[in-house]
Design an enzyme around this catalytic site. Structure first.
Site, PDB file in Angstrom:
ATOM      1  N   ARG A   8       0.770  -1.222  -0.023  1.00 54.80           N
ATOM      2  CA  ARG A   8      -0.058  -0.053  -0.139  1.00 54.80           C
ATOM      3  C   ARG A   8       0.927   1.282  -0.026  1.00 54.80           C
ATOM      4  O   ARG A   8       2.048   1.244   0.389  1.00 54.80           O
ATOM      5  CB  ARG A   8      -0.949  -0.048   1.337  1.00 54.80           C
ATOM      6  N   ARG A  64       2.324   3.978 -16.774  1.00 55.77           N
ATOM      7  CA  ARG A  64       2.696   3.593 -18.032  1.00 55.77           C
ATOM      8  C   ARG A  64       3.620   4.493 -18.098  1.00 55.77           C
ATOM      9  O   ARG A  64       4.611   4.166 -19.211  1.00 55.77           O
ATOM     10  CB  ARG A  64       1.342   3.651 -18.983  1.00 55.77           C
ATOM     11  N   CYS A  75      -8.181   2.483 -12.048  1.00 59.32           N
ATOM     12  CA  CYS A  75      -8.301   3.802 -11.189  1.00 59.32           C
ATOM     13  C   CYS A  75      -9.868   3.811 -10.739  1.00 59.32           C
ATOM     14  O   CYS A  75     -10.740   3.247 -11.432  1.00 59.32           O
ATOM     15  CB  CYS A  75      -8.287   4.814 -12.048  1.00 59.32           C
ATOM     16  N   GLU A  78     -12.206   7.679  -4.442  1.00 60.10           N
ATOM     17  CA  GLU A  78     -12.451   7.239  -3.171  1.00 60.10           C
ATOM     18  C   GLU A  78     -13.861   7.640  -2.754  1.00 60.10           C
ATOM     19  O   GLU A  78     -14.335   8.528  -3.109  1.00 60.10           O
ATOM     20  CB  GLU A  78     -11.571   7.976  -2.259  1.00 60.10           C
ATOM     21  N   ARG A  90      -4.109   6.924  -3.962  1.00 61.37           N
ATOM     22  CA  ARG A  90      -3.538   5.878  -3.126  1.00 61.37           C
ATOM     23  C   ARG A  90      -3.369   4.738  -4.020  1.00 61.37           C
ATOM     24  O   ARG A  90      -4.077   4.800  -5.126  1.00 61.37           O
ATOM     25  CB  ARG A  90      -4.734   5.269  -1.937  1.00 61.37           C
ATOM     26  N   TYR A 108       4.028   5.976   2.414  1.00 58.14           N
ATOM     27  CA  TYR A 108       3.336   7.234   2.601  1.00 58.14           C
ATOM     28  C   TYR A 108       3.891   8.365   2.774  1.00 58.14           C
ATOM     29  O   TYR A 108       4.800   8.596   3.400  1.00 58.14           O
ATOM     30  CB  TYR A 108       2.352   7.074   4.039  1.00 58.14           C
ATOM     31  N   ARG A 116      -3.497   6.002   7.986  1.00 55.66           N
ATOM     32  CA  ARG A 116      -3.491   4.731   8.666  1.00 55.66           C
ATOM     33  C   ARG A 116      -3.970   4.935   9.926  1.00 55.66           C
ATOM     34  O   ARG A 116      -4.306   3.761  10.376  1.00 55.66           O
ATOM     35  CB  ARG A 116      -1.819   4.598   8.846  1.00 55.66           C
TER      36      ARG A 116
END
Length: 125
Positions: A8, A64, A75, A78, A90, A108, A116
């Site tokens: 992540r 890419r 994609c 959120e 993210r 991050y 988190r």
């Protein structure tokens, strides 16, 4: 034994422009690659999300631009949780690896480490 594990990461784009979204995403991907010794052939897929305020470009295009032309990329936006951190990109990367989960490094950047803890009861932390 080779298994599929998730990595992540998150970062922030300074503005809602293709240039900023691509630049932030490339930086995040490059840091994940470097920290984990990733080569494209080991990547099963990469799932990118952006907060609703970022709609100028698809962050997958940054992969890419790094030459990842044989990897499945997706994609999405959120969910717009009130009070969430704006301007976020993210990533969830699934890689085939012999490493243990504890040997992988999530990344991050630009203050996104607070993600988190969002939605987590930190009173006992």
């Amino acid at each position: 034994m080779t298994v599929c594990r998730g990595l992540r990461g998150a970062t922030r784009a300074d503005e809602n422009t293709a240039e900023d979204i691509y630049g932030a995403t490339r930086e995040l991907l490059q840091d994940l690659i470097e920290a984990n010794g990733i080569v494209e052939r080991d990547v099963a897929m990469v799932y990118f999300t952006v907060t609703p305020d970022l709609n100028a470009a698809f962050p997958a295009a940054a992969a890419r631009q790094l030459g990842w032309n044989n990897t499945a990329l997706m994609c999405a936006t959120e969910i717009p949780v009130p009070g969430s951190l704006p301007g976020c990109v993210r990533v969830l990367m699934l890689i085939n690896t012999e490493k243990e989960s504890g040997d992988l490094h999530n990344i991050y950047l630009k203050g996104t480490d607070v993600l988190r803890l969002q939605g987590v009861d930190t009173s006992n932390v």
